[in-house]
Design a protein around this motif. Structure first.
Motif, mmCIF file in Angstrom:
data_model
loop_
_atom_site.group_PDB
_atom_site.id
_atom_site.type_symbol
_atom_site.label_atom_id
_atom_site.label_comp_id
_atom_site.label_asym_id
_atom_site.label_seq_id
_atom_site.Cartn_x
_atom_site.Cartn_y
_atom_site.Cartn_z
ATOM 1 N N TYR A 1 26.190 90.663 178.409
ATOM 2 C CA TYR A 1 26.652 89.764 177.334
ATOM 3 C C TYR A 1 25.475 88.971 176.769
ATOM 4 O O TYR A 1 25.314 88.848 175.550
ATOM 5 C CB TYR A 1 27.728 88.829 177.891
ATOM 6 N N VAL A 2 24.617 88.464 177.670
ATOM 7 C CA VAL A 2 23.473 87.640 177.255
ATOM 8 C C VAL A 2 22.520 88.428 176.357
ATOM 9 O O VAL A 2 22.024 87.918 175.345
ATOM 10 C CB VAL A 2 22.721 87.117 178.502
ATOM 11 N N HIS A 3 22.284 89.693 176.699
ATOM 12 C CA HIS A 3 21.306 90.492 175.955
ATOM 13 C C HIS A 3 21.872 91.107 174.672
ATOM 14 O O HIS A 3 21.167 91.248 173.680
ATOM 15 C CB HIS A 3 20.761 91.629 176.839
ATOM 16 N N VAL A 4 23.160 91.502 174.712
ATOM 17 C CA VAL A 4 23.689 92.340 173.622
ATOM 18 C C VAL A 4 24.637 91.572 172.694
ATOM 19 O O VAL A 4 24.573 91.726 171.470
ATOM 20 C CB VAL A 4 24.432 93.564 174.223
ATOM 21 N N ASN A 5 25.493 90.754 173.266
ATOM 22 C CA ASN A 5 26.576 90.169 172.478
ATOM 23 C C ASN A 5 26.102 88.899 171.770
ATOM 24 O O ASN A 5 26.410 87.780 172.174
ATOM 25 C CB ASN A 5 27.776 89.860 173.379
ATOM 26 N N LYS A 6 25.370 89.085 170.710
ATOM 27 C CA LYS A 6 24.890 87.961 169.911
ATOM 28 C C LYS A 6 24.546 88.470 168.514
ATOM 29 O O LYS A 6 24.590 89.678 168.261
ATOM 30 C CB LYS A 6 23.670 87.311 170.556
ATOM 31 N N LYS A 7 24.226 87.538 167.621
ATOM 32 C CA LYS A 7 23.940 87.924 166.242
ATOM 33 C C LYS A 7 22.736 88.851 166.166
ATOM 34 O O LYS A 7 22.705 89.794 165.367
ATOM 35 C CB LYS A 7 23.697 86.671 165.400
ATOM 36 N N LYS A 8 21.743 88.602 166.982
ATOM 37 C CA LYS A 8 20.574 89.479 167.026
ATOM 38 C C LYS A 8 20.469 90.073 168.434
ATOM 39 O O LYS A 8 19.534 89.809 169.176
ATOM 40 C CB LYS A 8 19.310 88.696 166.671
ATOM 41 N N GLY A 9 21.487 90.859 168.778
ATOM 42 C CA GLY A 9 21.526 91.408 170.123
ATOM 43 C C GLY A 9 20.704 92.669 170.254
ATOM 44 O O GLY A 9 20.463 93.383 169.282
ATOM 45 N N ARG A 10 20.238 92.927 171.493
ATOM 46 C CA ARG A 10 19.534 94.192 171.739
ATOM 47 C C ARG A 10 20.578 95.300 171.818
ATOM 48 O O ARG A 10 21.631 95.134 172.433
ATOM 49 C CB ARG A 10 18.755 94.161 173.050
ATOM 50 N N THR A 11 20.285 96.408 171.215
ATOM 51 C CA THR A 11 21.214 97.547 171.322
ATOM 52 C C THR A 11 21.003 98.241 172.661
ATOM 53 O O THR A 11 19.969 98.081 173.318
ATOM 54 C CB THR A 11 20.998 98.533 170.169
#
Length: 449
Positions: free
Chosen positions: A378-388
């Motif tokens: 969630y920390v890495h991916v689920n954000k406006k500029k998340g890592r795919t």
């Protein structure tokens, strides 16, 4: 008689009447029962006589109709013919000149001797063309062998036949495979046959003449296929990303055998993966933008920890081999960039993986990549500029780290290492994104950097 004596006689008289009435009724019932028994016995006897008569009855064929002829068919199982006799006519087909009864229309003798070879007034096929249009049979670029040789009678009976079109066989495929024996063996041995082939060869081939090789009714590389597979035509002509194999020399036949192979979709390999690696065993360029595609056969050989679909040999679980508007011809969307705004509808991954792995900020259930109950996916991916997902994972195969983690990830022009270390209850990594950070599922770690 005294009055008391008369009173005594009344009950005696009443009892006598009852006895007599009962006897009469009993006699009547007995008579009726006897009648019913007799009637039942007579009915049984009559039925028995009818059965005997029916069993002894001899059914003779009508003298005006000859007994039906047995059509010789190859036997597939038991007495079932291998090819359905779908050309068998309900009545005998008679060639008009033969029906007219004047043999001199075709033969030199009006009443030729059947025991001898009756001489024709001219050779075949010119004789046939006296009535049939030659241009319809020979007017195109490619001519079927028997037609070119003038052997019309190889397929048609010139007098009469039990089959439609005066054919000498009751099924098109039976007739074709009487010469094309290799295809006949194929049809007998192969379970998964292209339905038009299973139906009849003339769905794709013209038995007389056509402008395409093998007397096909259209260009067999692609156009003939698209006459039925209209959905594929849309993909290969309008999709943003199209498979280059379709434009190779053999078109659809690069991957499919139009008759069948025994494999699903008539593919020319044991698995879809094997088929793909026939071409993807070298570095290729995408037709759309010239971008390089890695040598996938080499990559899989060097990275034996394969993603599930690769293990199952089915690249088509994720990729559409005909074309797609999605990145890398994927069947569902996937972000093409390192960063992307998270949207669960933008990830093909969730066709198999649980989206809560990314969407739950805290969990002890959906992922092991967590520090205590803090979901690090969630920390890495689920954000406006998340890592795919592909920032850290390789979807095909890996060997250095578990969980299909890449050894290196590409950011811009830099290919930097992830440097992952796994522990029994967690792990750590030190990519270029940040200093080494640790996580532990049982004893959460506070990372100060």
């Amino acid at each position: 008689m005294h009055f008391k004596q008369k009173l005594l006689l009344i009950p005696i008289l009443f009892i006598t009447i009852l006895i007599n009435w009962g006897c009469a009724t009993s006699q009547s019932v007995n008579d009726q029962t006897k009648k019913e028994i007799k009637s039942s016995a007579e009915a049984k006897q009559l039925k028995k006589q009818e059965n005997i008569a029916q069993e002894s009855k001899v059914v003779e064929p009508k003298k005006s109709e000859p007994p039906p002829q047995v059509v010789k068919q190859e036997v597939k199982k038991g007495n079932q013919p291998f090819f359905e006799p779908n050309l068998l006519s309900s009545e005998e087909i008679i060639h008009p000149p033969y029906e007219w009864g004047d043999c001199s229309v075709c033969h030199t003798d009006k009443n030729p001797d059947k025991s001898k070879n009756a001489t024709l007034i001219m050779d075949l096929p010119d004789l046939c063309y006296q009535c049939h249009d030659k241009n319809l049979k020979e007017g195109k670029k490619f001519i079927h062998g028997p037609v070119a040789a003038g052997a019309c009678t190889a397929c048609h009976n010139p007098h009469k036949s039990k089959n439609k079109r005066l054919l000498v066989a009751s099924n098109i495929n039976e007739l074709c495979t009487s010469c094309h024996t290799a295809k006949g063996e194929f049809l007998h041995k192969t379970q998964n046959i292209h339905p038009p082939v299973q139906d009849q060869c003339i769905n794709c081939h013209d038995p007389h003449t056509e402008n395409y090789e093998f007397q096909l009714k259209a260009d067999g590389k692609k156009d003939l296929c698209l006459m039925c597979h209209a959905d594929k035509e849309i993909l290969i002509t309008t999709a943003k990303n199209r498979h280059g194999a379709i434009n190779r020399a053999r078109g659809c036949q690069e991957c499919h055998d139009p008759h069948g192979t025994g494999q699903p979709k008539m593919i020319k390999a044991a698995t879809v993966k094997d088929l793909c690696l026939n071409c993807h065993n070298e570095t290729l360029k995408r037709d759309e933008d010239g971008a390089k595609l890695i040598n996938m056969a080499k990559h899989l050989a060097e990275n034996p920890d394969w993603h599930g679909p690769i293990q199952w040999g089915d690249c088509a679980m994720c990729h559409n081999p005909h074309g797609s508007n999605n990145f890398r011809m994927l069947k569902k969307p996937f972000p093409p960039t390192f960063y992307a705004n998270f949207d669960k509808n933008n990830y093909i991954c969730f066709e198999c993986h649980e989206p809560k792995k990314i969407m739950e900020s805290k969990t002890t259930e959906y992922t092991n990549f967590r520090n205590g109950d803090v979901n690090l996916h969630y920390v890495h991916v689920n954000k406006k500029k998340g890592r795919t997902c592909r920032a850290c994972h390789d979807f095909h195969g890996t060997k250095d780290y578990p969980h299909h983690l890449r050894k290196k990830t590409k950011f811009g022009k830099i290919n930097f290492p992830i440097r992952y270390i796994e522990t029994p209850t967690g792990g750590s990594c030190a990519p270029a994104c940040h200093a080494r950070r640790y996580y532990d599922r049982e004893k959460p770690i506070v990372n100060t950097k």
